[in-house]
Design a protein around this motif. Sequence first.
Motif, PDB file in Angstrom:
ATOM      1  N   THR A   1     -23.777   4.688  -9.952  1.00 45.82           N
ATOM      2  CA  THR A   1     -25.073   4.058  -9.697  1.00 45.82           C
ATOM      3  C   THR A   1     -25.233   3.719  -8.215  1.00 45.82           C
ATOM      4  OG1 THR A   1     -25.161   3.158 -11.934  1.00 45.82           O
ATOM      5  CG2 THR A   1     -26.541   2.086 -10.280  1.00 45.82           C
ATOM      6  N   LEU A   2     -24.193   3.150  -7.623  1.00 48.06           N
ATOM      7  CA  LEU A   2     -24.254   2.794  -6.208  1.00 48.06           C
ATOM      8  C   LEU A   2     -24.407   4.030  -5.324  1.00 48.06           C
ATOM      9  CD1 LEU A   2     -23.994   0.552  -4.031  1.00 48.06           C
ATOM     10  CD2 LEU A   2     -21.573   1.100  -3.969  1.00 48.06           C
ATOM     11  N   CYS A   3     -23.644   5.069  -5.594  1.00 42.97           N
ATOM     12  CA  CYS A   3     -23.735   6.290  -4.781  1.00 42.97           C
ATOM     13  C   CYS A   3     -25.136   6.891  -4.833  1.00 42.97           C
ATOM     14  CB  CYS A   3     -22.695   7.311  -5.221  1.00 42.97           C
ATOM     15  SG  CYS A   3     -21.000   6.889  -4.743  1.00 42.97           S
ATOM     16  N   LYS A   4     -25.790   6.788  -5.987  1.00 41.77           N
ATOM     17  CA  LYS A   4     -27.143   7.345  -6.124  1.00 41.77           C
ATOM     18  C   LYS A   4     -28.162   6.616  -5.252  1.00 41.77           C
ATOM     19  CE  LYS A   4     -26.591   9.447 -10.641  1.00 41.77           C
ATOM     20  NZ  LYS A   4     -26.955   9.467 -12.057  1.00 41.77           N
ATOM     21  N   LYS A   5     -27.851   5.393  -4.840  1.00 49.10           N
ATOM     22  CA  LYS A   5     -28.743   4.641  -3.950  1.00 49.10           C
ATOM     23  C   LYS A   5     -28.742   5.224  -2.539  1.00 49.10           C
ATOM     24  CE  LYS A   5     -28.393   0.278  -6.409  1.00 49.10           C
ATOM     25  NZ  LYS A   5     -27.952  -1.118  -6.361  1.00 49.10           N
ATOM     26  N   TYR A   6     -27.698   5.978  -2.228  1.00 53.46           N
ATOM     27  CA  TYR A   6     -27.569   6.605  -0.912  1.00 53.46           C
ATOM     28  C   TYR A   6     -27.794   8.100  -1.100  1.00 53.46           C
ATOM     29  CZ  TYR A   6     -25.497   2.133   0.241  1.00 53.46           C
ATOM     30  OH  TYR A   6     -25.284   0.796   0.418  1.00 53.46           O
ATOM     31  N   GLU A   7     -28.931   8.605  -0.673  1.00 55.76           N
ATOM     32  CA  GLU A   7     -29.319   9.980  -0.985  1.00 55.76           C
ATOM     33  C   GLU A   7     -28.352  11.041  -0.469  1.00 55.76           C
ATOM     34  OE1 GLU A   7     -32.529  11.472   2.165  1.00 55.76           O
ATOM     35  OE2 GLU A   7     -33.183   9.688   1.087  1.00 55.76           O
ATOM     36  N   ASN A   8     -27.545  10.722   0.513  1.00 52.56           N
ATOM     37  CA  ASN A   8     -26.628  11.728   1.075  1.00 52.56           C
ATOM     38  C   ASN A   8     -25.203  11.618   0.552  1.00 52.56           C
ATOM     39  OD1 ASN A   8     -28.637  12.913   2.669  1.00 52.56           O
ATOM     40  ND2 ASN A   8     -28.396  11.322   4.216  1.00 52.56           N
ATOM     41  N   VAL A   9     -24.946  10.748  -0.434  1.00 47.81           N
ATOM     42  CA  VAL A   9     -23.586  10.562  -0.944  1.00 47.81           C
ATOM     43  C   VAL A   9     -23.454  11.183  -2.331  1.00 47.81           C
ATOM     44  CG1 VAL A   9     -21.781   8.903  -1.535  1.00 47.81           C
ATOM     45  CG2 VAL A   9     -23.318   8.433   0.382  1.00 47.81           C
TER      46      VAL A   9
ATOM     47  N   TYR B   1     -19.447  12.572   0.680  1.00 52.01           N
ATOM     48  CA  TYR B   1     -18.778  12.646  -0.615  1.00 52.01           C
ATOM     49  C   TYR B   1     -17.994  11.358  -0.825  1.00 52.01           C
ATOM     50  CZ  TYR B   1     -19.690  17.639  -0.192  1.00 52.01           C
ATOM     51  OH  TYR B   1     -20.312  18.866  -0.050  1.00 52.01           O
ATOM     52  N   ALA B   2     -17.938  10.905  -2.079  1.00 54.96           N
ATOM     53  CA  ALA B   2     -17.150   9.721  -2.410  1.00 54.96           C
ATOM     54  C   ALA B   2     -16.515   9.915  -3.781  1.00 54.96           C
ATOM     55  CB  ALA B   2     -18.030   8.470  -2.404  1.00 54.96           C
TER      56      ALA B   2
ATOM     57  N   TYR C   1     -22.045  13.476  -9.563  1.00 59.75           N
ATOM     58  CA  TYR C   1     -22.296  14.784  -8.966  1.00 59.75           C
ATOM     59  C   TYR C   1     -21.200  15.766  -9.376  1.00 59.75           C
ATOM     60  CZ  TYR C   1     -23.585  18.182  -5.390  1.00 59.75           C
ATOM     61  OH  TYR C   1     -23.987  19.329  -4.733  1.00 59.75           O
ATOM     62  N   GLY C   2     -19.973  15.239  -9.478  1.00 58.03           N
ATOM     63  CA  GLY C   2     -18.884  16.135  -9.825  1.00 58.03           C
ATOM     64  C   GLY C   2     -17.631  15.407 -10.259  1.00 58.03           C
ATOM     65  N   VAL C   3     -16.565  16.198 -10.370  1.00 63.73           N
ATOM     66  CA  VAL C   3     -15.265  15.693 -10.786  1.00 63.73           C
ATOM     67  C   VAL C   3     -14.216  16.192  -9.798  1.00 63.73           C
ATOM     68  CG1 VAL C   3     -14.778  17.648 -12.332  1.00 63.73           C
ATOM     69  CG2 VAL C   3     -13.692  15.431 -12.759  1.00 63.73           C
ATOM     70  N   HIS C   4     -13.240  15.329  -9.529  1.00 64.87           N
ATOM     71  CA  HIS C   4     -12.108  15.711  -8.688  1.00 64.87           C
ATOM     72  C   HIS C   4     -10.898  15.813  -9.615  1.00 64.87           C
ATOM     73  CE1 HIS C   4      -9.929  15.470  -4.650  1.00 64.87           C
ATOM     74  NE2 HIS C   4      -9.018  15.743  -5.571  1.00 64.87           N
ATOM     75  N   LEU C   5     -10.434  17.034  -9.802  1.00 66.29           N
ATOM     76  CA  LEU C   5      -9.314  17.299 -10.700  1.00 66.29           C
ATOM     77  C   LEU C   5      -7.985  17.204  -9.965  1.00 66.29           C
ATOM     78  CD1 LEU C   5     -10.843  20.413 -12.520  1.00 66.29           C
ATOM     79  CD2 LEU C   5     -10.854  18.020 -13.297  1.00 66.29           C
TER      80      LEU C   5
END
Length: 183
Positions: free
Chosen positions: A54-62, A34-35, A79-83
Amino acid sequence: MQKYLITSKEFYGETSEYFSTVLSSQIKKYQPQYALYRDKSAPNYSEIASSFVTLCKKYENVKSFLHQDIALAQRLGAYGVHLTSRQFKEIVEAKKMGLWVIISTHTHEEVLRAQELGADAVTYSPIFTTPDKGEPKGVDDLRELLEICNIKVFALGGIVTQEQIAMIAQTKAYGFASIRYFF
């Protein structure tokens, strides 16, 4: 144990290029699942957020998360939001938008409320001493919390050493989140 990397402009700078270079290096080194792009004051937040997703999508597990902004997270395909702990009322809306929701919590009651409202996970903090974050809760308090909730809990706050991670790993925590550990 899941690893949740949280960015900070003090470590990642304020330009998309520098940010992407440093973040890519940290993802390769630490392999978080997660990032979170978190920068409360960036005038170019949307631009860097776009580079981040975009960068996170290059890493399939992030899995990429944006801080606070549900609409931007959805628009950029995060993928999501951190509230924040002041955004409990936005959990349901974010879930309806198809986002995975993590919310910051600081008490057992907040964790249980997040669970009741349908959040997917929480950060619970501070576990260890953290600058300007108040009295640390400690690992024993974390264990007590984990006995009364069914939501995924990321321990957060002052996690900078392998010894601290080992202590958290001995609990039922889903994972740990940190800024300084990952830099």
